[in-house]
Design a protein around this motif. Structure first.
Motif, PDB file in Angstrom:
ATOM      1  N   SER A  49     -28.017 -24.419 -13.671  1.00  0.00           N
ATOM      2  CA  SER A  49     -28.755 -24.943 -12.511  1.00  0.00           C
ATOM      3  C   SER A  49     -27.982 -24.603 -11.243  1.00  0.00           C
ATOM      4  O   SER A  49     -27.362 -25.450 -10.615  1.00  0.00           O
ATOM      5  CB  SER A  49     -28.954 -26.452 -12.649  1.00  0.00           C
ATOM      6  N   THR A  50     -28.035 -23.321 -10.857  1.00  0.00           N
ATOM      7  CA  THR A  50     -27.193 -22.814  -9.772  1.00  0.00           C
ATOM      8  C   THR A  50     -27.965 -22.287  -8.569  1.00  0.00           C
ATOM      9  O   THR A  50     -27.349 -21.795  -7.621  1.00  0.00           O
ATOM     10  CB  THR A  50     -26.293 -21.675 -10.299  1.00  0.00           C
ATOM     11  N   ASN A  51     -29.302 -22.394  -8.591  1.00  0.00           N
ATOM     12  CA  ASN A  51     -30.059 -21.892  -7.443  1.00  0.00           C
ATOM     13  C   ASN A  51     -31.377 -22.645  -7.319  1.00  0.00           C
ATOM     14  O   ASN A  51     -31.856 -23.268  -8.271  1.00  0.00           O
ATOM     15  CB  ASN A  51     -30.298 -20.386  -7.554  1.00  0.00           C
ATOM     16  N   TYR A  52     -31.981 -22.565  -6.142  1.00  0.00           N
ATOM     17  CA  TYR A  52     -33.186 -23.356  -5.896  1.00  0.00           C
ATOM     18  C   TYR A  52     -34.436 -22.740  -6.512  1.00  0.00           C
ATOM     19  O   TYR A  52     -35.403 -23.458  -6.802  1.00  0.00           O
ATOM     20  CB  TYR A  52     -33.386 -23.593  -4.396  1.00  0.00           C
ATOM     21  N   GLU A  53     -34.461 -21.438  -6.752  1.00  0.00           N
ATOM     22  CA  GLU A  53     -35.641 -20.836  -7.370  1.00  0.00           C
ATOM     23  C   GLU A  53     -35.794 -21.303  -8.822  1.00  0.00           C
ATOM     24  O   GLU A  53     -36.897 -21.620  -9.277  1.00  0.00           O
ATOM     25  CB  GLU A  53     -35.566 -19.309  -7.310  1.00  0.00           C
ATOM     26  N   ALA A  83     -25.167 -27.604 -11.327  1.00  0.00           N
ATOM     27  CA  ALA A  83     -23.962 -27.185 -12.025  1.00  0.00           C
ATOM     28  C   ALA A  83     -22.717 -27.606 -11.246  1.00  0.00           C
ATOM     29  O   ALA A  83     -22.708 -27.574 -10.013  1.00  0.00           O
ATOM     30  CB  ALA A  83     -23.974 -25.664 -12.209  1.00  0.00           C
ATOM     31  N   ARG A  84     -21.665 -27.975 -11.960  1.00  0.00           N
ATOM     32  CA  ARG A  84     -20.423 -28.401 -11.320  1.00  0.00           C
ATOM     33  C   ARG A  84     -19.643 -27.230 -10.732  1.00  0.00           C
ATOM     34  O   ARG A  84     -18.672 -27.437 -10.016  1.00  0.00           O
ATOM     35  CB  ARG A  84     -19.530 -29.129 -12.341  1.00  0.00           C
ATOM     36  N   GLU A  85     -20.073 -25.985 -11.017  1.00  0.00           N
ATOM     37  CA  GLU A  85     -19.372 -24.803 -10.511  1.00  0.00           C
ATOM     38  C   GLU A  85     -19.806 -24.397  -9.103  1.00  0.00           C
ATOM     39  O   GLU A  85     -19.281 -23.438  -8.547  1.00  0.00           O
ATOM     40  CB  GLU A  85     -19.571 -23.632 -11.478  1.00  0.00           C
ATOM     41  N   LEU A  86     -20.755 -25.101  -8.528  1.00  0.00           N
ATOM     42  CA  LEU A  86     -21.193 -24.790  -7.168  1.00  0.00           C
ATOM     43  C   LEU A  86     -20.242 -25.382  -6.137  1.00  0.00           C
ATOM     44  O   LEU A  86     -19.681 -26.458  -6.346  1.00  0.00           O
ATOM     45  CB  LEU A  86     -22.595 -25.367  -6.925  1.00  0.00           C
ATOM     46  N   ASN A  87     -20.081 -24.669  -4.997  1.00  0.00           N
ATOM     47  CA  ASN A  87     -19.272 -25.267  -3.934  1.00  0.00           C
ATOM     48  C   ASN A  87     -20.169 -26.097  -3.016  1.00  0.00           C
ATOM     49  O   ASN A  87     -21.389 -26.180  -3.210  1.00  0.00           O
ATOM     50  CB  ASN A  87     -18.471 -24.204  -3.170  1.00  0.00           C
ATOM     51  N   ILE A 109     -29.030 -25.682  -1.601  1.00  0.00           N
ATOM     52  CA  ILE A 109     -30.059 -25.938  -2.608  1.00  0.00           C
ATOM     53  C   ILE A 109     -30.886 -27.156  -2.216  1.00  0.00           C
ATOM     54  O   ILE A 109     -32.117 -27.148  -2.298  1.00  0.00           O
ATOM     55  CB  ILE A 109     -29.425 -26.119  -4.001  1.00  0.00           C
ATOM     56  N   LYS A 110     -30.221 -28.211  -1.741  1.00  0.00           N
ATOM     57  CA  LYS A 110     -30.972 -29.400  -1.327  1.00  0.00           C
ATOM     58  C   LYS A 110     -31.886 -29.098  -0.143  1.00  0.00           C
ATOM     59  O   LYS A 110     -33.033 -29.567  -0.093  1.00  0.00           O
ATOM     60  CB  LYS A 110     -30.016 -30.548  -0.986  1.00  0.00           C
ATOM     61  N   ARG A 111     -31.409 -28.291   0.792  1.00  0.00           N
ATOM     62  CA  ARG A 111     -32.257 -27.938   1.937  1.00  0.00           C
ATOM     63  C   ARG A 111     -33.513 -27.204   1.496  1.00  0.00           C
ATOM     64  O   ARG A 111     -34.577 -27.340   2.098  1.00  0.00           O
ATOM     65  CB  ARG A 111     -31.469 -27.072   2.941  1.00  0.00           C
ATOM     66  N   GLN A 112     -33.404 -26.426   0.434  1.00  0.00           N
ATOM     67  CA  GLN A 112     -34.535 -25.647  -0.066  1.00  0.00           C
ATOM     68  C   GLN A 112     -35.423 -26.444  -1.022  1.00  0.00           C
ATOM     69  O   GLN A 112     -36.458 -25.947  -1.470  1.00  0.00           O
ATOM     70  CB  GLN A 112     -34.023 -24.395  -0.777  1.00  0.00           C
ATOM     71  N   LEU A 113     -34.995 -27.667  -1.353  1.00  0.00           N
ATOM     72  CA  LEU A 113     -35.759 -28.500  -2.295  1.00  0.00           C
ATOM     73  C   LEU A 113     -36.070 -29.858  -1.677  1.00  0.00           C
ATOM     74  O   LEU A 113     -35.675 -30.899  -2.196  1.00  0.00           O
ATOM     75  CB  LEU A 113     -34.964 -28.693  -3.598  1.00  0.00           C
ATOM     76  N   PRO A 114     -36.795 -29.886  -0.563  1.00  0.00           N
ATOM     77  CA  PRO A 114     -37.052 -31.168   0.106  1.00  0.00           C
ATOM     78  C   PRO A 114     -37.898 -32.132  -0.717  1.00  0.00           C
ATOM     79  O   PRO A 114     -37.853 -33.343  -0.487  1.00  0.00           O
ATOM     80  CB  PRO A 114     -37.782 -30.747   1.397  1.00  0.00           C
ATOM     81  N   HIS A 115     -38.657 -31.609  -1.675  1.00  0.00           N
ATOM     82  CA  HIS A 115     -39.548 -32.466  -2.458  1.00  0.00           C
ATOM     83  C   HIS A 115     -39.078 -32.625  -3.906  1.00  0.00           C
ATOM     84  O   HIS A 115     -39.867 -33.047  -4.765  1.00  0.00           O
ATOM     85  CB  HIS A 115     -40.969 -31.887  -2.433  1.00  0.00           C
ATOM     86  N   MET A 116     -37.803 -32.311  -4.163  1.00  0.00           N
ATOM     87  CA  MET A 116     -37.246 -32.495  -5.497  1.00  0.00           C
ATOM     88  C   MET A 116     -35.903 -33.204  -5.372  1.00  0.00           C
ATOM     89  O   MET A 116     -35.097 -32.889  -4.482  1.00  0.00           O
ATOM     90  CB  MET A 116     -37.058 -31.134  -6.197  1.00  0.00           C
ATOM     91  N   GLU A 117     -35.644 -34.171  -6.232  1.00  0.00           N
ATOM     92  CA  GLU A 117     -34.367 -34.872  -6.207  1.00  0.00           C
ATOM     93  C   GLU A 117     -33.255 -33.951  -6.696  1.00  0.00           C
ATOM     94  O   GLU A 117     -33.448 -33.148  -7.613  1.00  0.00           O
ATOM     95  CB  GLU A 117     -34.420 -36.119  -7.080  1.00  0.00           C
ATOM     96  N   VAL A 118     -32.077 -34.094  -6.081  1.00  0.00           N
ATOM     97  CA  VAL A 118     -30.908 -33.307  -6.468  1.00  0.00           C
ATOM     98  C   VAL A 118     -29.786 -34.267  -6.838  1.00  0.00           C
ATOM     99  O   VAL A 118     -29.441 -35.168  -6.059  1.00  0.00           O
ATOM    100  CB  VAL A 118     -30.457 -32.378  -5.322  1.00  0.00           C
ATOM    101  N   GLU A 119     -29.233 -34.060  -8.024  1.00  0.00           N
ATOM    102  CA  GLU A 119     -28.137 -34.900  -8.531  1.00  0.00           C
ATOM    103  C   GLU A 119     -26.861 -34.071  -8.614  1.00  0.00           C
ATOM    104  O   GLU A 119     -26.880 -32.917  -9.057  1.00  0.00           O
ATOM    105  CB  GLU A 119     -28.500 -35.454  -9.908  1.00  0.00           C
ATOM    106  N   VAL A 120     -25.749 -34.671  -8.200  1.00  0.00           N
ATOM    107  CA  VAL A 120     -24.463 -33.983  -8.183  1.00  0.00           C
ATOM    108  C   VAL A 120     -23.404 -34.890  -8.809  1.00  0.00           C
ATOM    109  O   VAL A 120     -23.362 -36.090  -8.525  1.00  0.00           O
ATOM    110  CB  VAL A 120     -24.051 -33.641  -6.730  1.00  0.00           C
ATOM    111  N   GLN A 121     -22.558 -34.319  -9.658  1.00  0.00           N
ATOM    112  CA  GLN A 121     -21.432 -35.104 -10.167  1.00  0.00           C
ATOM    113  C   GLN A 121     -20.362 -35.196  -9.090  1.00  0.00           C
ATOM    114  O   GLN A 121     -19.933 -34.183  -8.536  1.00  0.00           O
ATOM    115  CB  GLN A 121     -20.833 -34.483 -11.424  1.00  0.00           C
ATOM    116  N   VAL A 122     -19.911 -36.410  -8.814  1.00  0.00           N
ATOM    117  CA  VAL A 122     -18.916 -36.619  -7.774  1.00  0.00           C
ATOM    118  C   VAL A 122     -17.598 -37.155  -8.304  1.00  0.00           C
ATOM    119  O   VAL A 122     -16.599 -37.177  -7.580  1.00  0.00           O
ATOM    120  CB  VAL A 122     -19.442 -37.570  -6.678  1.00  0.00           C
ATOM    121  N   HIS A 123     -17.574 -37.600  -9.551  1.00  0.00           N
ATOM    122  CA  HIS A 123     -16.320 -38.149 -10.079  1.00  0.00           C
ATOM    123  C   HIS A 123     -16.271 -38.015 -11.600  1.00  0.00           C
ATOM    124  O   HIS A 123     -17.281 -38.143 -12.286  1.00  0.00           O
ATOM    125  CB  HIS A 123     -16.177 -39.630  -9.707  1.00  0.00           C
ATOM    126  N   GLY A 124     -15.065 -37.742 -12.095  1.00  0.00           N
ATOM    127  CA  GLY A 124     -14.816 -37.782 -13.528  1.00  0.00           C
ATOM    128  C   GLY A 124     -14.587 -36.430 -14.167  1.00  0.00           C
ATOM    129  O   GLY A 124     -14.539 -35.388 -13.518  1.00  0.00           O
TER     130      GLY A 124
END
Length: 309
Positions: free
Chosen positions: A120-124, A140-144, A151-166
């Motif tokens: 899951s590395t791109n908005y398309e 993906a956790r490999e994204l900067n 990706i979030k800017r390109q997906l205004p109508h889809m939720e985006v989840e990111v791992q922030v800890h652990g």
């Protein structure tokens, strides 16, 4: 601007309750036959009482079905998801398209969170899964950071989840590599290989780094040698309107995970109380550092790494 969801996985009903009381907005649970890298199992009969408890507190309960499914699981999968929807779960995490087919067989309308770990590395690609019914993409956790926010800017109508800890998974095999190794070595005093054993791998070139490794019914899992920690720069993700912040609780004691949730809860609430004057409080990080395993570094993961293609 809406507050992001604070999200964590749990391995028991007691953990679910403790995490929600510590500030989690959503908790993920599941069974090992359908979900991977779960901290424990919560069966359907427990969900019948647990889901109403969670909803009464304004929180959500998500069911994880993120395995690559084998043929012999397919019949069970459709019935399992039908019951999950019937019991009132808020969403299902999936990676295998077989889950989409099973949803159509009796669990229509159940929200879908697409989590394919590393792809899951791109908005398309995310938009493709949105067209198939996914309401959320787990990045993906490999994204900067720049890639994540784009990706979030390109997906205004889809939720985006990111791992922030652990901890993060860096390798998985369906094979029982640890048991096979012990058999190959002829170990007559073979020890266990579960998460509770505390096994780890060390590279010859970097002997100061330990990679936790364990086996369960889904095979062998090798995990990262450090822990992601975006607490200090969480405002960057909040400003970018990321929808969900995930805490991975694997291989951590309950007290540690509760402390992490409490610190992130304070940061989120402080930011949304006054975004323009938000200031990070070192005491939030100090509380985590007091319980952090000294052998595991807290790092930004890939968030500030330049990607070279």
């Amino acid at each position: 601007m809406k507050k992001p969801e604070l999200y964590i996985s749990a391995g028991s009903a007691e953990e679910v309750k403790a995490y929600i009381e510590a500030g989690a907005d959503a908790v993920a649970v599941g069974e090992h036959r359908f979900g991977m890298r779960l901290p424990g199992e919560i069966k359907l009969d427990e969900l019948s009482e647990l889901i109403p408890w969670v909803h009464d507190r304004g929180a959500k309960l998500v069911v994880v079905a993120n395995k690559i499914m084998e043929n012999d699981l397919l019949a069970e999968l459709a019935e399992y998801l039908r019951r999950v929807k019937e019991l009132g779960a808020d969403a299902v995490v999936f990676g295998d398209p077989a889950v989409l087919i099973a949803i159509r067989q009796g669990a229509q309308g159940l929200p879908l969170h697409w989590n394919a770990e590393m792809t899951s590395t791109n908005y398309e690609t995310s938009n493709y899964w949105k067209s198939k019914g996914a309401t959320r993409v787990v990045l993906a956790r490999e994204l900067n950071l720049e890639e994540t926010l784009e990706i979030k800017r390109q997906l205004p109508h889809m939720e985006v989840e990111v791992q922030v800890h652990g901890i993060t998974n860096i390798y998985h095999s369906k094979r029982s590599l640890l048991k096979n190794y012990q058999d190959h070595q002829g170990h007559s005093d073979r020890r266990g290989t579960s998460k509770e054993e505390g096994l780890f791998l060390i590279e010859q070139e970097r002997q100061d780094e330990r990679y936790p490794v364990y086996e369960d019914v889904n095979g062998t899992h090798i995990m990262s040698s450090d822990d992601i920690c975006m607490l200090e720069d969480l405002h960057e993700l909040m400003g970018g309107q990321i929808n969900s912040f995930r805490i991975d609780p694997l291989l951590k004691p309950l007290a540690y995970n509760i402390t992490v949730l409490q610190s992130y809860r304070k940061a989120i609430d402080a930011y949304f109380a006054d975004p323009e004057n938000y200031a990070f409080q070192e005491e939030w990080m100090d509380a985590i550092r007091e319980l952090q395993d000294s052998r595991r570094e807290l790092s930004f993961g890939f968030f500030y790494k330049e990607q070279v293609y």
